[in-house]
Scaffold this motif. Structure first.
Motif, PDB file in Angstrom:
ATOM      1  N   ILE A  88       0.844  -1.204   0.000  1.00 51.16           N
ATOM      2  CA  ILE A  88       0.000   0.000   0.000  1.00 51.16           C
ATOM      3  C   ILE A  88       0.877   1.251   0.000  1.00 51.16           C
ATOM      4  O   ILE A  88       0.603   2.218  -0.719  1.00 51.16           O
ATOM      5  CB  ILE A  88      -0.967  -0.020   1.202  1.00 51.16           C
ATOM      6  N   ARG A  89       1.954   1.229   0.813  1.00 55.90           N
ATOM      7  CA  ARG A  89       2.868   2.380   0.834  1.00 55.90           C
ATOM      8  C   ARG A  89       3.493   2.594  -0.540  1.00 55.90           C
ATOM      9  O   ARG A  89       3.593   3.727  -1.023  1.00 55.90           O
ATOM     10  CB  ARG A  89       3.955   2.170   1.883  1.00 55.90           C
ATOM     11  N   GLU A  90       3.913   1.492  -1.169  1.00 52.48           N
ATOM     12  CA  GLU A  90       4.520   1.608  -2.498  1.00 52.48           C
ATOM     13  C   GLU A  90       3.510   2.134  -3.506  1.00 52.48           C
ATOM     14  O   GLU A  90       3.840   2.999  -4.321  1.00 52.48           O
ATOM     15  CB  GLU A  90       5.066   0.246  -2.939  1.00 52.48           C
ATOM     16  N   GLN A  91       2.284   1.617  -3.445  1.00 51.20           N
ATOM     17  CA  GLN A  91       1.244   2.102  -4.356  1.00 51.20           C
ATOM     18  C   GLN A  91       0.946   3.574  -4.095  1.00 51.20           C
ATOM     19  O   GLN A  91       0.728   4.341  -5.033  1.00 51.20           O
ATOM     20  CB  GLN A  91      -0.032   1.270  -4.204  1.00 51.20           C
ATOM     21  N   ALA A  92       0.945   3.954  -2.826  1.00 59.85           N
ATOM     22  CA  ALA A  92       0.701   5.355  -2.483  1.00 59.85           C
ATOM     23  C   ALA A  92       1.811   6.234  -3.052  1.00 59.85           C
ATOM     24  O   ALA A  92       1.534   7.312  -3.597  1.00 59.85           O
ATOM     25  CB  ALA A  92       0.605   5.523  -0.968  1.00 59.85           C
ATOM     26  N   ASN A  93       3.055   5.767  -2.947  1.00 55.81           N
ATOM     27  CA  ASN A  93       4.170   6.539  -3.500  1.00 55.81           C
ATOM     28  C   ASN A  93       4.047   6.661  -5.013  1.00 55.81           C
ATOM     29  O   ASN A  93       4.287   7.733  -5.574  1.00 55.81           O
ATOM     30  CB  ASN A  93       5.510   5.899  -3.121  1.00 55.81           C
ATOM     31  N   VAL A  94       3.668   5.563  -5.671  1.00 59.59           N
ATOM     32  CA  VAL A  94       3.485   5.598  -7.126  1.00 59.59           C
ATOM     33  C   VAL A  94       2.354   6.554  -7.479  1.00 59.59           C
ATOM     34  O   VAL A  94       2.478   7.380  -8.393  1.00 59.59           O
ATOM     35  CB  VAL A  94       3.208   4.170  -7.666  1.00 59.59           C
ATOM     36  N   GLU A  97       3.434  10.095  -7.014  1.00 56.76           N
ATOM     37  CA  GLU A  97       4.326  10.501  -8.103  1.00 56.76           C
ATOM     38  C   GLU A  97       3.524  10.769  -9.374  1.00 56.76           C
ATOM     39  O   GLU A  97       3.772  11.758 -10.075  1.00 56.76           O
ATOM     40  CB  GLU A  97       5.383   9.407  -8.342  1.00 56.76           C
ATOM     41  N   GLN A  98       2.554   9.902  -9.662  1.00 54.34           N
ATOM     42  CA  GLN A  98       1.712  10.106 -10.847  1.00 54.34           C
ATOM     43  C   GLN A  98       0.900  11.389 -10.714  1.00 54.34           C
ATOM     44  O   GLN A  98       0.789  12.165 -11.672  1.00 54.34           O
ATOM     45  CB  GLN A  98       0.770   8.915 -11.049  1.00 54.34           C
ATOM     46  N   GLU A  99       0.316  11.601  -9.535  1.00 48.59           N
ATOM     47  CA  GLU A  99      -0.462  12.821  -9.308  1.00 48.59           C
ATOM     48  C   GLU A  99       0.427  14.056  -9.434  1.00 48.59           C
ATOM     49  O   GLU A  99       0.007  15.075  -9.979  1.00 48.59           O
ATOM     50  CB  GLU A  99      -1.126  12.782  -7.926  1.00 48.59           C
ATOM     51  N   LYS A 100       1.638  13.953  -8.932  1.00 42.13           N
ATOM     52  CA  LYS A 100       2.578  15.071  -9.011  1.00 42.13           C
ATOM     53  C   LYS A 100       2.895  15.385 -10.471  1.00 42.13           C
ATOM     54  O   LYS A 100       2.850  16.550 -10.883  1.00 42.13           O
ATOM     55  CB  LYS A 100       3.851  14.707  -8.245  1.00 42.13           C
ATOM     56  N   LYS A 101       3.189  14.333 -11.255  1.00 39.15           N
ATOM     57  CA  LYS A 101       3.487  14.538 -12.677  1.00 39.15           C
ATOM     58  C   LYS A 101       2.278  15.114 -13.406  1.00 39.15           C
ATOM     59  O   LYS A 101       2.415  16.019 -14.228  1.00 39.15           O
ATOM     60  CB  LYS A 101       3.915  13.220 -13.321  1.00 39.15           C
ATOM     61  N   GLN A 102       1.095  14.579 -13.087  1.00 39.62           N
ATOM     62  CA  GLN A 102      -0.119  15.080 -13.730  1.00 39.62           C
ATOM     63  C   GLN A 102      -0.362  16.538 -13.344  1.00 39.62           C
ATOM     64  O   GLN A 102      -0.748  17.347 -14.188  1.00 39.62           O
ATOM     65  CB  GLN A 102      -1.324  14.223 -13.342  1.00 39.62           C
ATOM     66  N   PHE A 103      -0.124  16.878 -12.085  1.00 40.50           N
ATOM     67  CA  PHE A 103      -0.301  18.259 -11.633  1.00 40.50           C
ATOM     68  C   PHE A 103       0.673  19.182 -12.366  1.00 40.50           C
ATOM     69  O   PHE A 103       0.290  20.268 -12.820  1.00 40.50           O
ATOM     70  CB  PHE A 103      -0.095  18.349 -10.118  1.00 40.50           C
TER      71      PHE A 103
END
Length: 175
Positions: A88-94, A97-103
């Motif tokens: 879950i932590r790894e998925q949260a980090n991914v 990161e995806q949300e950050k890139k999308q933002f």
């Protein structure tokens, strides 16, 4: 009197060897009966007690085994929960990161769109200013032409212009 023998030891204490007087036989018979019946009961009680103790040991051993099994299961569940938490932590980090890139991408697109809108707004305002300037120039030119016409217009020129306009009008009606 019956035959009796006794040995005196040290004058005060003696040992009677007459079996009938001492009831040794009676005691032996009673003791044999007691041991036969009570011994069986005593052996039964001891056997029951032994069985009870063994049963308690087996139950305690079984409970200990069950506790060990439950402990292993709990440890396995803990390991699974820890693995799931890590996943879950790894998925949260991914996801972060995806949300950050999308933002960042969305922000860049917004900046680009705002830049384009700014350019269009500037062009529009520039065009508007040019149109207003052209309109003012046309008004000014027309005003100057009117003033010059009013200054130079005589009745003969006025009649000639009116006649010319009438001819143009009639020609356009005839066609």
């Amino acid at each position: 009197m019956l035959l009796s023998t006794s040995f005196l030891l040290a004058g005060h204490f003696g040992f009677n060897t007459n079996l009938l007087e001492t009831n040794v036989l009676n005691l032996a018979v009673v003791l044999a009966i007691v041991l036969t019946y009570v011994g069986d009961a005593l052996r039964g009680l001891l056997a029951n007690r032994k069985q009870s103790i063994l049963t308690n040991f087996r139950e305690a051993d079984q409970r200990a085994t069950e506790a060990q099994n439950k402990l292993r299961e709990a440890q396995l569940e803990l390991e699974q929960a820890q693995a799931k938490a890590q996943k879950i932590r790894e998925q949260a980090n991914v996801t972060i990161e995806q949300e950050k890139k999308q933002f960042i991408r969305q922000t860049q697109e917004d900046i680009k769109r705002l830049g384009t809108l700014q350019q269009e707004t500037l062009k529009f305002e520039q065009q508007k200013a040019q149109n207003e300037l052209a309109e003012k120039l046309v008004k000014l030119a027309l005003q100057q032409v009117r003033e010059k016409l009013n200054q130079r217009l005589t009745s003969s020129i006025h009649s000639a212009v009116n006649n010319f306009q009438i001819v143009l009008f009639t020609n356009s009606k005839a066609s």
